[in-house]
Design a protein around this motif. Structure first.
Motif, PDB file in Angstrom:
ATOM      1  N   LEU A 269      27.187   1.548   4.276  1.00  0.00           N
ATOM      2  CA  LEU A 269      26.504   2.259   3.151  1.00  0.00           C
ATOM      3  C   LEU A 269      26.599   1.527   1.840  1.00  0.00           C
ATOM      4  O   LEU A 269      25.721   1.692   1.076  1.00  0.00           O
ATOM      5  N   GLY A 270      27.632   0.806   1.553  1.00  0.00           N
ATOM      6  CA  GLY A 270      27.824  -0.172   0.429  1.00  0.00           C
ATOM      7  C   GLY A 270      26.744  -0.988   0.303  1.00  0.00           C
ATOM      8  O   GLY A 270      26.228  -1.320  -0.532  1.00  0.00           O
ATOM      9  N   TRP A 271      26.344  -1.803   1.531  1.00  0.00           N
ATOM     10  CA  TRP A 271      25.205  -2.663   1.575  1.00  0.00           C
ATOM     11  C   TRP A 271      24.105  -1.991   1.061  1.00  0.00           C
ATOM     12  O   TRP A 271      22.984  -2.463   0.367  1.00  0.00           O
ATOM     13  N   VAL A 272      23.742  -0.890   1.868  1.00  0.00           N
ATOM     14  CA  VAL A 272      22.307  -0.181   1.780  1.00  0.00           C
ATOM     15  C   VAL A 272      22.270   0.153  -0.058  1.00  0.00           C
ATOM     16  O   VAL A 272      21.391   0.339  -0.649  1.00  0.00           O
ATOM     17  N   ARG A 273      23.406   0.575  -0.571  1.00  0.00           N
ATOM     18  CA  ARG A 273      23.493   1.209  -1.958  1.00  0.00           C
ATOM     19  C   ARG A 273      22.913  -0.057  -2.640  1.00  0.00           C
ATOM     20  O   ARG A 273      22.237   0.069  -3.741  1.00  0.00           O
ATOM     21  N   GLN A 274      23.738  -1.223  -2.445  1.00  0.00           N
ATOM     22  CA  GLN A 274      23.091  -2.338  -2.971  1.00  0.00           C
ATOM     23  C   GLN A 274      21.714  -2.558  -3.143  1.00  0.00           C
ATOM     24  O   GLN A 274      21.217  -2.831  -4.100  1.00  0.00           O
ATOM     25  N   ARG A 275      21.199  -2.556  -2.225  1.00  0.00           N
ATOM     26  CA  ARG A 275      19.653  -2.789  -1.942  1.00  0.00           C
ATOM     27  C   ARG A 275      18.821  -1.699  -2.582  1.00  0.00           C
ATOM     28  O   ARG A 275      17.925  -1.950  -3.292  1.00  0.00           O
ATOM     29  N   LEU A 276      19.273  -0.474  -2.491  1.00  0.00           N
ATOM     30  CA  LEU A 276      18.556   0.682  -3.256  1.00  0.00           C
ATOM     31  C   LEU A 276      18.653   0.535  -4.678  1.00  0.00           C
ATOM     32  O   LEU A 276      17.841   0.971  -5.434  1.00  0.00           O
ATOM     33  N   ALA A 277      19.732  -0.174  -5.184  1.00  0.00           N
ATOM     34  CA  ALA A 277      19.793  -0.161  -6.783  1.00  0.00           C
ATOM     35  C   ALA A 277      19.084  -1.369  -7.333  1.00  0.00           C
ATOM     36  O   ALA A 277      18.820  -1.610  -8.371  1.00  0.00           O
ATOM     37  N   GLU A 278      18.588  -2.288  -6.048  1.00  0.00           N
ATOM     38  CA  GLU A 278      17.692  -3.338  -6.834  1.00  0.00           C
ATOM     39  C   GLU A 278      15.940  -3.111  -6.448  1.00  0.00           C
ATOM     40  O   GLU A 278      15.105  -3.036  -7.222  1.00  0.00           O
ATOM     41  N   ARG A 279      15.907  -2.391  -5.279  1.00  0.00           N
ATOM     42  CA  ARG A 279      14.611  -1.960  -4.767  1.00  0.00           C
ATOM     43  C   ARG A 279      14.723  -0.898  -4.011  1.00  0.00           C
ATOM     44  O   ARG A 279      14.854  -0.687  -2.870  1.00  0.00           O
ATOM     45  N   PRO A 280      14.592   0.192  -4.589  1.00  0.00           N
ATOM     46  CA  PRO A 280      14.723   1.643  -4.206  1.00  0.00           C
ATOM     47  C   PRO A 280      13.237   2.130  -3.298  1.00  0.00           C
ATOM     48  O   PRO A 280      12.755   2.883  -3.738  1.00  0.00           O
ATOM     49  N   SER A 281      13.078   1.297  -2.172  1.00  0.00           N
ATOM     50  CA  SER A 281      11.848   1.553  -1.494  1.00  0.00           C
ATOM     51  C   SER A 281      12.214   1.859  -0.097  1.00  0.00           C
ATOM     52  O   SER A 281      13.143   0.906   0.610  1.00  0.00           O
ATOM     53  N   GLY A 282      11.778   2.708   0.634  1.00  0.00           N
ATOM     54  CA  GLY A 282      11.823   2.727   2.107  1.00  0.00           C
ATOM     55  C   GLY A 282      11.371   1.561   2.899  1.00  0.00           C
ATOM     56  O   GLY A 282      12.010   1.117   3.852  1.00  0.00           O
ATOM     57  N   ALA A 283      10.133   1.015   2.561  1.00  0.00           N
ATOM     58  CA  ALA A 283       9.704  -0.145   3.179  1.00  0.00           C
ATOM     59  C   ALA A 283      10.533  -1.328   2.952  1.00  0.00           C
ATOM     60  O   ALA A 283      10.526  -2.122   3.882  1.00  0.00           O
ATOM     61  N   VAL A 284      11.284  -1.471   2.163  1.00  0.00           N
ATOM     62  CA  VAL A 284      12.290  -2.547   1.753  1.00  0.00           C
ATOM     63  C   VAL A 284      13.489  -2.300   2.720  1.00  0.00           C
ATOM     64  O   VAL A 284      13.837  -3.408   3.653  1.00  0.00           O
ATOM     65  N   LEU A 285      13.957  -0.944   3.106  1.00  0.00           N
ATOM     66  CA  LEU A 285      14.976  -0.937   3.877  1.00  0.00           C
ATOM     67  C   LEU A 285      14.395  -1.234   5.431  1.00  0.00           C
ATOM     68  O   LEU A 285      15.378  -1.882   6.070  1.00  0.00           O
ATOM     69  N   LEU A 286      13.379  -0.809   5.765  1.00  0.00           N
ATOM     70  CA  LEU A 286      12.687  -0.896   6.959  1.00  0.00           C
ATOM     71  C   LEU A 286      12.466  -2.447   7.389  1.00  0.00           C
ATOM     72  O   LEU A 286      12.325  -2.673   8.605  1.00  0.00           O
TER      73      LEU A 286
END
Length: 340
Positions: A269-286
């Protein structure tokens, strides 16, 4: 003495003998078109073509002095002077400000032929302006969709264009697409269209991006929005929830800590939080399978009982569901934001 610019006919299919109207572009290309198709596609052309057309005079040509005298007499009688339209091959010629390239793309959408190549953003924007001007519903829809597709790679250009043209839906879509980029990358994009909008318009976009960067990471701290059960990917591609079973981050008795979650869950969850703080996009996560791979390695280090095919499948399903929730919330924020 300068010569008159050469006028040429457009290529097939806009050179057919069955046409009954000619559209002459700003770069002197004649498109032989059909009034019926134009009237169906555009209320503007329908109105224009329904107006009574002055007939071309027959008989001997009048001298310039005779024409001038007739115009003066028309004015004295209180009647407007109607300019006799230019004819070519018996067809009236209508001059329009669009270029041949733009008109060809616009007409290809109106006619039952193959769709034009709209891979160039500049062309798409230019033709969309013409489609809106002539009130062409179908071409406007097609071109707006294409404009949104361009927003995934050039969000700042599309946003500025949409705001300048007061296209709220397209501006909102471009704002959401901008979330795929980090803020530093976004503001460094070359966007000449930015000269057409105000600082306030640009500030609205930046506020939206910063708000999403601030709020979206918080959804990983409170997971009460998740359905109950164990997530899994269905054949349809959607995420289902198997009720009566705990998800892998709760279900392992071997590595579950004091707070009831598995030892590898918080780092993920910490890694996910870091990504969302930079680029909060579902496409980025996928688009980042490394997130699941990293969690898989962490599973192996912390607890091999968690690292099963079923456990990894649930983790991928959760990531997909999380991406959908991210997009839902950023869309909700965008819907409550005025960009134009």
């Amino acid at each position: 003495m300068t010569s008159e610019p050469e006028i040429v006919d457009a290529d097939h299919p806009f050179n057919k003998p069955s046409a009954d109207l000619i559209l002459r572009t700003s770069d002197n290309v004649d498109f032989h078109v059909h009034k019926s198709i134009l009237s169906e596609a555009s209320p503007v052309f329908e109105t224009m073509l329904s107006l009574p057309q002055p007939r071309k005079p027959v008989g001997l040509a009048r001298s310039p002095s005779t024409k001038f005298a007739e115009q003066i007499q028309e004015l004295k009688n209180g009647r407007p002077v109607v300019k006799i339209p230019e004819l070519k091959n018996g067809r009236p010629v209508v001059k329009i400000p669009e270029t041949a390239a733009s008109l060809a793309m616009l007409l290809q959408i109106c006619y039952p032929y193959k769709d034009p190549d709209m891979s160039d953003l500049d062309d798409t924007m230019e033709v969309l302006v013409a489609a809106i001007k002539y009130e062409m519903d179908h071409p406007t829809t097609v071109l707006s969709q294409r404009l949104q597709a361009h927003a995934t790679t050039s969000p700042l250009r599309v946003y500025a264009f949409a705001v300048h043209r007061r296209l709220e839906e397209e501006a909102r879509f471009a704002a959401r697409a901008s979330l795929r980029f980090g803020l530093n990358t976004l503001i460094s994009q070359d966007a000449p269209e930015m000269f057409d909008i105000s600082g306030v318009d640009y500030q609205r976009l930046m506020r939206y991006v910063v708000r999403c960067q601030t709020e979206l990471p918080l959804i990983t701290k409170d997971l009460s929005w998740l359905p109950k059960g164990r997530p899994f990917e269905q054949e349809s591609g959607t995420v289902g929830w198997e009720t009566g079973r705990e998800p892998p981050w709760y279900g392992c008795g071997a590595c579950r800590g004091d707070f009831g979650v598995s030892a590898w869950w918080d780092p993920y969850l910490g890694w996910v939080r870091q990504r969302l703080a930079e680029r909060p996009s579902g496409a980025v996560l996928l688009g980042m399978p490394a997130l699941v791979d990293q969690a898989s390695r962490e599973m192996g280090l912390k607890c091999w009982e968690c690292r099963t095919v079923s456990g990894l499948g649930s983790l991928r399903a959760f990531t997909k569901y999380l991406a959908m929730e991210v997009d839902r919330r950023t869309a909700e924020i965008a819907a409550n934001t005025t960009f134009c």
